[in-house]
Scaffold this active site. Structure first.
Site, PDB file in Angstrom:
ATOM      1  N   ASP A 224       0.877  -1.159   0.000  1.00  0.00           N
ATOM      2  CA  ASP A 224       0.000   0.000   0.000  1.00  0.00           C
ATOM      3  C   ASP A 224       0.930   1.230   0.000  1.00  0.00           C
ATOM      4  OD1 ASP A 224      -2.327   1.648   0.433  1.00  0.00           O
ATOM      5  OD2 ASP A 224      -1.693   1.784   2.525  1.00  0.00           O
TER       6      ASP A 224
ATOM      7  N   ASP B 123      -0.036   5.128   0.914  1.00  0.00           N
ATOM      8  CA  ASP B 123      -0.237   6.084   2.013  1.00  0.00           C
ATOM      9  C   ASP B 123      -0.197   5.372   3.370  1.00  0.00           C
ATOM     10  OD1 ASP B 123      -0.804   8.418   0.331  1.00  0.00           O
ATOM     11  OD2 ASP B 123      -2.702   7.444  -0.157  1.00  0.00           O
TER      12      ASP B 123
END
Ligand code: BG6
Ligand code: MG
Length: 217
Positions: free
Chosen positions: A9, A11
């Site tokens: 991922d 952020d």
């Protein structure tokens, strides 16, 4: 269970941009005279799309907005967010990330990014992360956002690696669910540490080495 790829991922896992997302949503809330939007609400915005994130803010007001108005609000937030990314550089990369991805590359493990954010390409360029990744899948590629597995399945497809050979590293509940729905191993990091659906939970990047050793056997 020899793993062949790690999908990160963006952020909150690779970069600190979560704080900037929060700041921009907070400003939007203030502009709308919404006072009850807090950091706890922001945790529910993690991993989900921009429009789903907006709904978390709008839950806090009785005012009603039509679709067109909602799109304008989401755009307004994005403009503030993008402005705050102007000075972004490699100092926004979370502690230990450069070392960890270098280690994975040396082991011959393929690397991808799987993020809901449409700002992913720009963030990867500005932070110097882009060159480490074999594939990028983001909000610009998908129709359905996490917890739907689409973003991770596209990443695996771009890498040419079966989902069952992929490990996903996530800091959001929606992302952990998406990884499991896609038939991948899910490692919860930081904020998602207590997610019961993850295969393994760690509190920091430094603990990921032993996870990879374990999946590598
Ligand atoms: C995710 C964030 O990575 O991207 C969410 O965790 C955000 O909070 C989503 O809403 C969409 O990002 P963007 O940059 O396209 O608005
Ligand atoms: Mg995240």
């Amino acid at each position: 269970m020899m793993i062949k790829a790690v999908i990160f991922d963006l952020d909150g896992v690779l970069v600190t941009t979560d704080e900037l997302h929060f700041a921009a949503w907070k400003r939007l809330a203030e502009e709308l005279n919404i006072t009850g939007f807090t950091r706890a609400d922001n945790v529910r915005q993690r991993g989900v799309s921009r429009m789903a994130s907006l709904e978390v803010v709008l839950e806090k007001t009785d005012k009603k907005f039509n679709e067109e108005e909602k799109l304008a609000l989401a755009e307004r937030k994005n403009a503030m967010y993008v402005k705050s990314l102007e000075s972004l550089d490699k100092s926004a990369v979370l502690d230990g990330v450069f070392d960890f991805i270098t280690y994975l590359k040396q082991k011959g493990i393929k690397l991808a990014v799987g993020s809901a954010s449409s700002n992913t390409p720009m963030i990867l360029e500005k932070t110097g992360l882009r060159k480490y990744f074999d594939a990028v899948s983001c909000g610009l590629d998908t129709q359905k956002s996490k917890p739907n597995p689409e973003v991770f399945l596209i990443a695996a497809d771009k890498l040419g690696i079966a989902p069952s050979k992929c490990v996903v590293i996530e800091d959001s509940d929606a992302g952990i669910e998406a990884a499991k729905a896609g038939g991948m191993y899910a490692v919860a990091l930081g904020e998602a540490e207590h997610n019961g659906k993850a295969d393994i939970s760690v509190s920091s990047v430094d603990s990921l080495y032993k996870v990879i050793e374990m999946f590598g056997k």
